[in-house]
Design a protein around this motif. Structure first.
Motif, PDB file in Angstrom:
ATOM      1  N   SER A  54       0.839  -1.203   0.000  1.00 41.30           N
ATOM      2  CA  SER A  54       0.000   0.000   0.000  1.00 41.30           C
ATOM      3  C   SER A  54       0.871   1.249   0.000  1.00 41.30           C
ATOM      4  O   SER A  54       2.039   1.204   0.408  1.00 41.30           O
ATOM      5  CB  SER A  54      -0.889  -0.008   1.259  1.00 41.30           C
ATOM      6  N   ASP A  55       0.281   2.347  -0.462  1.00 50.81           N
ATOM      7  CA  ASP A  55       0.873   3.684  -0.285  1.00 50.81           C
ATOM      8  C   ASP A  55       2.338   3.771  -0.705  1.00 50.81           C
ATOM      9  O   ASP A  55       3.159   4.335   0.018  1.00 50.81           O
ATOM     10  CB  ASP A  55       0.703   4.116   1.180  1.00 50.81           C
ATOM     11  N   ALA A  56       2.643   3.244  -1.885  1.00 52.76           N
ATOM     12  CA  ALA A  56       4.023   3.366  -2.379  1.00 52.76           C
ATOM     13  C   ALA A  56       4.349   4.816  -2.731  1.00 52.76           C
ATOM     14  O   ALA A  56       5.502   5.234  -2.655  1.00 52.76           O
ATOM     15  CB  ALA A  56       4.232   2.467  -3.593  1.00 52.76           C
ATOM     16  N   HIS A  57       3.336   5.585  -3.142  1.00 58.27           N
ATOM     17  CA  HIS A  57       3.559   7.000  -3.528  1.00 58.27           C
ATOM     18  C   HIS A  57       4.813   7.105  -4.403  1.00 58.27           C
ATOM     19  O   HIS A  57       5.687   7.959  -4.166  1.00 58.27           O
ATOM     20  CB  HIS A  57       3.733   7.895  -2.288  1.00 58.27           C
ATOM     21  N   LEU A  58       4.880   6.256  -5.397  1.00 56.39           N
ATOM     22  CA  LEU A  58       6.142   6.125  -6.141  1.00 56.39           C
ATOM     23  C   LEU A  58       6.417   7.331  -7.041  1.00 56.39           C
ATOM     24  O   LEU A  58       5.532   7.845  -7.726  1.00 56.39           O
ATOM     25  CB  LEU A  58       6.101   4.851  -6.995  1.00 56.39           C
ATOM     26  N   GLY A  84      -3.725   0.907  -2.759  1.00 54.03           N
ATOM     27  CA  GLY A  84      -3.772   2.240  -3.333  1.00 54.03           C
ATOM     28  C   GLY A  84      -2.706   3.234  -2.928  1.00 54.03           C
ATOM     29  O   GLY A  84      -1.777   2.915  -2.190  1.00 54.03           O
ATOM     30  N   ASP A  85      -2.858   4.466  -3.455  1.00 56.18           N
ATOM     31  CA  ASP A  85      -1.807   5.491  -3.388  1.00 56.18           C
ATOM     32  C   ASP A  85      -0.508   4.914  -3.956  1.00 56.18           C
ATOM     33  O   ASP A  85       0.578   5.050  -3.359  1.00 56.18           O
ATOM     34  CB  ASP A  85      -1.579   5.993  -1.952  1.00 56.18           C
ATOM     35  N   SER A  86      -0.598   4.326  -5.128  1.00 60.50           N
ATOM     36  CA  SER A  86       0.555   3.645  -5.724  1.00 60.50           C
ATOM     37  C   SER A  86       1.557   4.645  -6.291  1.00 60.50           C
ATOM     38  O   SER A  86       2.761   4.405  -6.250  1.00 60.50           O
ATOM     39  CB  SER A  86       0.089   2.710  -6.844  1.00 60.50           C
ATOM     40  N   SER A 114      -6.540   8.298  -3.003  1.00 60.48           N
ATOM     41  CA  SER A 114      -6.704   9.669  -3.512  1.00 60.48           C
ATOM     42  C   SER A 114      -5.473  10.146  -4.278  1.00 60.48           C
ATOM     43  O   SER A 114      -5.586  10.905  -5.242  1.00 60.48           O
ATOM     44  CB  SER A 114      -6.998  10.626  -2.362  1.00 60.48           C
ATOM     45  N   ASN A 115      -4.293   9.668  -3.878  1.00 62.80           N
ATOM     46  CA  ASN A 115      -3.070  10.147  -4.542  1.00 62.80           C
ATOM     47  C   ASN A 115      -2.857   9.525  -5.917  1.00 62.80           C
ATOM     48  O   ASN A 115      -1.984   9.982  -6.660  1.00 62.80           O
ATOM     49  CB  ASN A 115      -1.857   9.896  -3.649  1.00 62.80           C
ATOM     50  N   ASP A 116      -3.630   8.486  -6.249  1.00 60.52           N
ATOM     51  CA  ASP A 116      -3.590   7.967  -7.617  1.00 60.52           C
ATOM     52  C   ASP A 116      -4.359   8.886  -8.564  1.00 60.52           C
ATOM     53  O   ASP A 116      -4.178   8.825  -9.782  1.00 60.52           O
ATOM     54  CB  ASP A 116      -4.188   6.559  -7.675  1.00 60.52           C
ATOM     55  N   MET A 209     -10.124  -1.816   0.628  1.00 55.93           N
ATOM     56  CA  MET A 209     -10.381  -0.372   0.522  1.00 55.93           C
ATOM     57  C   MET A 209      -9.077   0.370   0.752  1.00 55.93           C
ATOM     58  O   MET A 209      -8.122  -0.190   1.306  1.00 55.93           O
ATOM     59  CB  MET A 209     -11.427   0.058   1.561  1.00 55.93           C
ATOM     60  N   HIS A 210      -9.032   1.638   0.350  1.00 55.63           N
ATOM     61  CA  HIS A 210      -7.836   2.440   0.642  1.00 55.63           C
ATOM     62  C   HIS A 210      -7.904   2.978   2.074  1.00 55.63           C
ATOM     63  O   HIS A 210      -7.097   2.618   2.916  1.00 55.63           O
ATOM     64  CB  HIS A 210      -7.700   3.585  -0.363  1.00 55.63           C
ATOM     65  N   SER A 211      -8.879   3.806   2.341  1.00 56.00           N
ATOM     66  CA  SER A 211      -8.981   4.433   3.666  1.00 56.00           C
ATOM     67  C   SER A 211      -9.924   3.611   4.555  1.00 56.00           C
ATOM     68  O   SER A 211     -11.069   3.349   4.177  1.00 56.00           O
ATOM     69  CB  SER A 211      -9.511   5.859   3.500  1.00 56.00           C
ATOM     70  N   GLY A 231      -5.125   0.715   3.685  1.00 59.35           N
ATOM     71  CA  GLY A 231      -3.849   1.425   3.854  1.00 59.35           C
ATOM     72  C   GLY A 231      -4.146   2.834   4.335  1.00 59.35           C
ATOM     73  O   GLY A 231      -4.870   3.023   5.312  1.00 59.35           O
ATOM     74  N   HIS A 232      -3.579   3.809   3.639  1.00 61.40           N
ATOM     75  CA  HIS A 232      -3.923   5.229   3.815  1.00 61.40           C
ATOM     76  C   HIS A 232      -3.375   5.889   5.073  1.00 61.40           C
ATOM     77  O   HIS A 232      -2.986   7.060   5.045  1.00 61.40           O
ATOM     78  CB  HIS A 232      -5.449   5.415   3.775  1.00 61.40           C
ATOM     79  N   THR A 233      -3.352   5.211   6.213  1.00 62.68           N
ATOM     80  CA  THR A 233      -3.028   5.886   7.479  1.00 62.68           C
ATOM     81  C   THR A 233      -1.556   6.267   7.587  1.00 62.68           C
ATOM     82  O   THR A 233      -1.201   7.126   8.390  1.00 62.68           O
ATOM     83  CB  THR A 233      -3.340   4.981   8.675  1.00 62.68           C
ATOM     84  N   HIS A 234      -0.678   5.609   6.833  1.00 64.55           N
ATOM     85  CA  HIS A 234       0.779   5.758   7.006  1.00 64.55           C
ATOM     86  C   HIS A 234       1.161   5.500   8.468  1.00 64.55           C
ATOM     87  O   HIS A 234       2.058   6.153   9.003  1.00 64.55           O
ATOM     88  CB  HIS A 234       1.261   7.135   6.556  1.00 64.55           C
ATOM     89  N   GLY A 235       0.435   4.578   9.086  1.00 65.75           N
ATOM     90  CA  GLY A 235       0.735   4.222  10.475  1.00 65.75           C
ATOM     91  C   GLY A 235       0.376   5.313  11.466  1.00 65.75           C
ATOM     92  O   GLY A 235       0.759   5.239  12.628  1.00 65.75           O
TER      93      GLY A 235
END
Ligand SMILES: [Fe+2]
Length: 309
Positions: A54-58, A84-86, A114-116, A209-211, A231-235
């Motif tokens: 999740s959340d690679a934000h590549l 998501g947030d790939s 959302s970041n996708d 789901m993402h969030s 994912g989404h929370t970034h911990g």
């Protein structure tokens, strides 16, 4: 007196600078593989390995992250789930697909974050303390990222698009019913499109789901989905040593901002295994806040095993 104040200020600046350097140069590239056993299968079924990313934000230059994602294929997962947030750059689709590499030959499921859809924007991380980042999206109506191309690349590889859709997957001889929602952070989730009792005959009923919004997860649980991935929370976005997450950036209790938890609700009855929730703290960072602190970037190998009793 003045020199003491200046000294204290200098010390604070040095500690802050050191923490930033550690978070951006060390921890941001200190990838962690988490492992959990989830007792959710019926007796007699063979274990199932799910790789949750999740959340690679590549962005195209994150070569260390790309090669670490690629190396995860050695875990031989039976199923890959991407919540998501790939991507965080319009040119990042090809690098992301190259990073997935051999994982694309395995059964897979994905949803968007959302970041996708929307390109990253600078944001003061302290704002997470009093408002979620959903507020920042309110004035952005038209997505400016190439999300259809991202989705097409994954579906062309055979992965299931679970954005407001249901589907069925066979992985390691198990029959898996999957339902997912599009990003709830930007109000694109349409649970009604997937609503209805999950098939009790399926070996696993998986909600994606993402969030991890409670309003969505409550419905998944009520419909009989017994493993939810998000994912989404970034911990927690902001974590304190020895304390943990301060916020979850959504409606989820910050204490559940990462890791494996029982999710309350559902339809208890004979044979009902309850609902488990795994929240990934994610692999990446916003390009505008390239730092991880007390929350190493991660992927998770979930080994599903028969439940006890
Ligand atoms: Fe994210």
């Amino acid at each position: 007196m003045r020199s003491r104040a200046l000294q204290a200020l200098g010390t604070a600046a040095a500690v802050g600078g050191g923490a930033f350097a550690y978070g951006s140069l060390v921890e941001r590239n200190w990838f962690a593989l988490r492992r959990f056993e989830v007792p959710v299968l019926a007796a007699g079924l063979a274990p199932l390995r799910i790789l949750h990313i999740s959340d690679a934000h590549l962005t195209p230059r994150r070569h260390l992250l790309m090669s670490w994602i690629r190396s995860l294929d050695a875990l031989e997962p039976d199923l890959v789930v991407n919540t998501g947030d790939s991507i965080a750059h319009p040119q990042a689709i090809e690098p992301f697909m190259e990073a997935l590499g051999p994982l694309l030959d395995r059964p897979g499921v994905f949803v968007y974050g959302s970041n996708d859809l929307y390109s990253p924007q600078p944001r003061n991380p302290v704002r997470y303390l009093w408002e979620t980042s959903a507020r920042a999206h309110r004035h952005r109506h038209r997505p400016d990222m190439p999300w259809p191309e991202l989705g097409a690349a994954m579906t062309d590889a055979g992965w299931l698009d679970a954005n407001n859709q249901r589907g069925r997957i066979k992985a390691a001889d198990l029959d898996i019913e999957v339902a997912g929602v599009h990003d709830s952070h930007t109000n694109r989730d349409r649970y009604d499109h997937v609503a209805g009792p999950a098939d009790p005959a399926a070996d696993l009923r998986l909600g994606v789901m993402h969030s991890p919004e409670p309003r969505v997860m409550d419905r998944f649980a009520a419909d009989g989905y017994n493993l939810l991935l998000a994912g989404h929370t970034h911990g927690g976005q902001l974590r304190l040593p020895l304390y943990g997450a301060l916020v979850s950036n959504c409606g989820l209790d910050p204490r559940m901002a990462r890791g494996l938890h029982r999710y309350p609700g559902g339809t208890p009855g004979a044979g009902w295994p309850g609902t488990w929730l795994h929240v990934s703290a994610g692999l990446g960072t916003s390009p505008w806040a390239p730092i991880r602190f007390c929350c190493r970037p991660e992927a998770t190998l979930l080994t599903l095993v028969p439940r006890i009793g």
